[in-house]
Write a protein that holds these residues in place. Structure first.
Motif, mmCIF file in Angstrom:
data_model
loop_
_atom_site.group_PDB
_atom_site.id
_atom_site.type_symbol
_atom_site.label_atom_id
_atom_site.label_comp_id
_atom_site.label_asym_id
_atom_site.label_seq_id
_atom_site.Cartn_x
_atom_site.Cartn_y
_atom_site.Cartn_z
ATOM 1 N N GLU A 4 -17.859 -3.950 24.426
ATOM 2 C CA GLU A 4 -18.401 -5.201 24.969
ATOM 3 C C GLU A 4 -18.600 -6.253 23.883
ATOM 4 O OE1 GLU A 4 -21.952 -4.095 26.996
ATOM 5 O OE2 GLU A 4 -20.884 -3.126 28.655
ATOM 6 N N ASN A 5 -17.548 -6.441 23.075
ATOM 7 C CA ASN A 5 -17.542 -7.466 22.025
ATOM 8 C C ASN A 5 -18.537 -7.202 20.895
ATOM 9 O OD1 ASN A 5 -15.552 -9.016 23.392
ATOM 10 N ND2 ASN A 5 -17.146 -9.859 24.726
ATOM 11 N N HIS A 6 -18.988 -5.955 20.733
ATOM 12 C CA HIS A 6 -19.874 -5.627 19.617
ATOM 13 C C HIS A 6 -19.116 -5.458 18.306
ATOM 14 C CE1 HIS A 6 -23.315 -4.009 22.389
ATOM 15 N NE2 HIS A 6 -23.076 -5.302 22.534
ATOM 16 N N ILE A 7 -17.790 -5.319 18.383
ATOM 17 C CA ILE A 7 -16.935 -5.265 17.196
ATOM 18 C C ILE A 7 -16.169 -6.575 17.121
ATOM 19 C CG2 ILE A 7 -15.058 -4.090 15.994
ATOM 20 C CD1 ILE A 7 -17.563 -2.411 16.196
ATOM 21 N N GLY A 8 -16.317 -7.286 16.002
ATOM 22 C CA GLY A 8 -15.692 -8.593 15.877
ATOM 23 C C GLY A 8 -14.193 -8.537 15.662
ATOM 24 N N ALA A 9 -13.746 -7.686 14.741
ATOM 25 C CA ALA A 9 -12.326 -7.648 14.400
ATOM 26 C C ALA A 9 -11.976 -6.292 13.810
ATOM 27 C CB ALA A 9 -11.980 -8.754 13.404
ATOM 28 N N ILE A 10 -10.697 -5.951 13.914
ATOM 29 C CA ILE A 10 -10.149 -4.789 13.213
ATOM 30 C C ILE A 10 -9.124 -5.315 12.219
ATOM 31 C CG2 ILE A 10 -8.800 -2.673 13.395
ATOM 32 C CD1 ILE A 10 -9.950 -2.203 16.115
ATOM 33 N N LYS A 11 -9.321 -5.009 10.953
ATOM 34 C CA LYS A 11 -8.419 -5.489 9.908
ATOM 35 C C LYS A 11 -7.871 -4.310 9.116
ATOM 36 C CE LYS A 11 -10.896 -9.877 9.472
ATOM 37 N NZ LYS A 11 -11.461 -10.882 8.539
ATOM 38 N N LEU A 12 -6.580 -4.350 8.850
ATOM 39 C CA LEU A 12 -5.924 -3.309 8.075
ATOM 40 C C LEU A 12 -5.772 -3.764 6.621
ATOM 41 C CD1 LEU A 12 -5.281 -2.524 11.040
ATOM 42 C CD2 LEU A 12 -3.073 -1.681 10.242
ATOM 43 N N TYR A 13 -5.926 -2.834 5.703
ATOM 44 C CA TYR A 13 -5.763 -3.162 4.286
ATOM 45 C C TYR A 13 -5.323 -1.903 3.538
ATOM 46 C CZ TYR A 13 -9.989 -0.571 3.039
ATOM 47 O OH TYR A 13 -10.903 0.438 2.835
ATOM 48 N N GLY A 14 -4.916 -2.087 2.283
ATOM 49 C CA GLY A 14 -4.613 -0.940 1.421
ATOM 50 C C GLY A 14 -3.337 -0.210 1.760
ATOM 51 N N ASP A 15 -2.306 -0.932 2.167
ATOM 52 C CA ASP A 15 -1.028 -0.304 2.521
ATOM 53 C C ASP A 15 -0.219 -0.039 1.252
ATOM 54 O OD1 ASP A 15 1.194 0.650 3.842
ATOM 55 O OD2 ASP A 15 1.950 -1.332 4.387
ATOM 56 N N PHE A 16 -0.631 0.976 0.505
ATOM 57 C CA PHE A 16 0.019 1.312 -0.765
ATOM 58 C C PHE A 16 0.629 2.707 -0.683
ATOM 59 C CE2 PHE A 16 -3.593 -1.496 -2.128
ATOM 60 C CZ PHE A 16 -2.817 -2.603 -2.441
ATOM 61 N N ASP A 17 1.909 2.803 -0.971
ATOM 62 C CA ASP A 17 2.648 4.062 -0.936
ATOM 63 C C ASP A 17 2.754 4.605 -2.356
ATOM 64 O OD1 ASP A 17 4.386 6.164 -0.674
ATOM 65 O OD2 ASP A 17 6.014 5.014 0.227
ATOM 66 N N ILE A 18 1.999 5.646 -2.666
ATOM 67 C CA ILE A 18 1.947 6.146 -4.052
ATOM 68 C C ILE A 18 3.251 6.796 -4.492
ATOM 69 C CG2 ILE A 18 -0.554 6.483 -3.973
ATOM 70 C CD1 ILE A 18 -0.036 9.476 -3.611
ATOM 71 N N THR A 19 4.226 6.947 -3.570
ATOM 72 C CA THR A 19 5.510 7.538 -3.961
ATOM 73 C C THR A 19 6.439 6.506 -4.589
ATOM 74 O OG1 THR A 19 6.564 7.161 -1.802
ATOM 75 C CG2 THR A 19 5.312 9.215 -2.101
ATOM 76 N N THR A 20 6.067 5.222 -4.552
ATOM 77 C CA THR A 20 6.929 4.182 -5.122
ATOM 78 C C THR A 20 6.311 3.652 -6.422
ATOM 79 O OG1 THR A 20 5.874 2.337 -3.974
ATOM 80 C CG2 THR A 20 7.597 3.514 -2.790
ATOM 81 N N ALA A 21 7.187 3.350 -7.370
ATOM 82 C CA ALA A 21 6.725 2.915 -8.697
ATOM 83 C C ALA A 21 5.898 1.627 -8.644
ATOM 84 C CB ALA A 21 7.918 2.749 -9.634
ATOM 85 N N PRO A 22 6.315 0.581 -7.888
ATOM 86 C CA PRO A 22 5.493 -0.639 -7.862
ATOM 87 C C PRO A 22 4.088 -0.387 -7.339
ATOM 88 C CG PRO A 22 7.678 -1.082 -6.991
ATOM 89 C CD PRO A 22 7.561 0.407 -7.130
ATOM 90 N N HIS A 23 3.976 0.447 -6.328
ATOM 91 C CA HIS A 23 2.660 0.704 -5.755
ATOM 92 C C HIS A 23 1.799 1.555 -6.691
ATOM 93 C CE1 HIS A 23 3.642 -0.291 -1.262
ATOM 94 N NE2 HIS A 23 4.057 -1.220 -2.114
ATOM 95 N N ARG A 24 2.423 2.494 -7.401
ATOM 96 C CA ARG A 24 1.665 3.265 -8.394
ATOM 97 C C ARG A 24 1.138 2.348 -9.483
ATOM 98 N NH1 ARG A 24 5.879 7.086 -7.790
ATOM 99 N NH2 ARG A 24 6.823 6.392 -9.746
ATOM 100 N N SER A 25 1.943 1.373 -9.875
ATOM 101 C CA SER A 25 1.525 0.418 -10.896
ATOM 102 C C SER A 25 0.372 -0.446 -10.387
ATOM 103 C CB SER A 25 2.705 -0.479 -11.297
ATOM 104 O OG SER A 25 2.302 -1.463 -12.224
ATOM 105 N N ILE A 26 0.443 -0.839 -9.124
ATOM 106 C CA ILE A 26 -0.632 -1.635 -8.522
ATOM 107 C C ILE A 26 -1.936 -0.843 -8.515
ATOM 108 C CG2 ILE A 26 -1.481 -2.540 -6.317
ATOM 109 C CD1 ILE A 26 1.383 -3.529 -5.775
ATOM 110 N N LEU A 27 -1.880 0.400 -8.083
ATOM 111 C CA LEU A 27 -3.082 1.233 -8.018
ATOM 112 C C LEU A 27 -3.677 1.470 -9.402
ATOM 113 C CD1 LEU A 27 -1.928 3.765 -5.282
ATOM 114 C CD2 LEU A 27 -3.648 1.973 -5.035
ATOM 115 N N GLN A 28 -2.815 1.573 -10.405
ATOM 116 C CA GLN A 28 -3.300 1.720 -11.780
ATOM 117 C C GLN A 28 -4.048 0.464 -12.226
ATOM 118 O OE1 GLN A 28 -3.315 4.391 -13.714
ATOM 119 N NE2 GLN A 28 -4.298 3.301 -15.408
ATOM 120 N N LYS A 29 -3.497 -0.695 -11.888
ATOM 121 C CA LYS A 29 -4.155 -1.957 -12.250
ATOM 122 C C LYS A 29 -5.491 -2.108 -11.516
ATOM 123 C CE LYS A 29 -0.130 -4.739 -13.623
ATOM 124 N NZ LYS A 29 0.894 -3.671 -13.685
ATOM 125 N N ILE A 30 -5.537 -1.652 -10.260
ATOM 126 C CA ILE A 30 -6.803 -1.699 -9.526
ATOM 127 C C ILE A 30 -7.839 -0.838 -10.224
ATOM 128 C CG2 ILE A 30 -7.934 -1.007 -7.367
ATOM 129 C CD1 ILE A 30 -5.369 -1.814 -5.890
#
Length: 237
Positions: free
Chosen positions: A187-213
């Motif tokens: 009954e509208n008690h939840i404002g929004a659903i948002k997705l985040y953190g779509d990082f695939d650790i099997t790929t080199a760019p994403h592993r590099s991103i997670l390391q920087k984080i």
């Protein structure tokens, strides 16, 4: 009116600090945004928000909400919120640890009511927003149990959003649909659903991103392709 965003989830490792990092990266150039690590356990934000530390004006602080018994102290919560409200910032992002998040439902149901907490908001002339983080896999059930507790106690008094840690839902898109159905049923008690953190650790760019984080790097540290990915992530939150 100042805004306080509470990043909460009682299940450890669900992605609270990841969300807080992405929020900080999005607000990196905004001197009106302030970040607080309330996590007494792992202190991930202290490490991941290093790029904000030492700034002038100040952009980051650590605060404690636990008493000598390691229990969430209502008075400390009120005092810290009041102290923050006296600072000249527009928005505060609060990273609650698992222990602090775990005790919030009890605090709202035993020590005082959600309406009394609203009185605190009104006295501060502020807006409180609850961001409940949900992870998939084995964390899904405890995460959603916590979401249900917060939603019932809140009863629509405060804006509440669901933040879905997307990488943890690989192969289980039906669980995200389940969350959407839950939102529709509240009954509208939840404002929004948002997705985040779509990082695939099997790929080199994403592993590099997670390391920087993990190293607490700012947006300037990301290479060209990495920056494109991060900007896409920031547009989602």
């Amino acid at each position: 009116m100042q805004q306080f965003q509470f990043n909460i989830q009682a299940k450890g490792g669900a992605g609270k600090s990841m969300l807080t990092y992405l929020q900080a990266l999005k607000q990196q150039g905004n001197d009106r945004a302030y970040f607080v690590d309330f996590d007494s356990s792992v202190k991930s934000s202290c490490q991941q928000l290093r790029f904000l530390q030492g700034k002038t004006p100040s952009r980051f602080a650590t605060m404690s909400l636990l008493d000598s018994r390691e229990k969430l102290d209502r008075q400390l919560l009120f005092e810290n919120l009041y102290e923050l409200s006296q600072k000249d910032y527009d928005c505060f992002y609060l990273d609650f640890g698992a222990p602090e998040s775990d005790q919030l439902p009890s605090l709202f149901s035993k020590d005082y009511t959600i309406e009394e907490f609203k009185d605190v908001q009104d006295q501060l002339n502020a807006q409180f927003i609850f961001n409940v983080i949900i992870a998939g896999g084995s964390a899904y059930e405890p995460c959603t149990n916590y979401l249900q507790k917060i939603t019932i106690l809140n009863g629509g008094v405060f804006e509440t959003n669901i933040y879905v840690n997307e990488s943890t839902f690989a192969g289980t898109p039906q669980l995200i649909r389940e969350l959407m159905a839950f939102r529709s049923a509240t009954e509208n008690h939840i404002g929004a659903i948002k997705l985040y953190g779509d990082f695939d650790i099997t790929t080199a760019p994403h592993r590099s991103i997670l390391q920087k984080i993990s190293e607490g790097k700012g947006i300037e540290a990301y290479a060209f392709i990495e920056r494109i990915k991060m900007l896409k992530e920031l547009s989602k939150i």
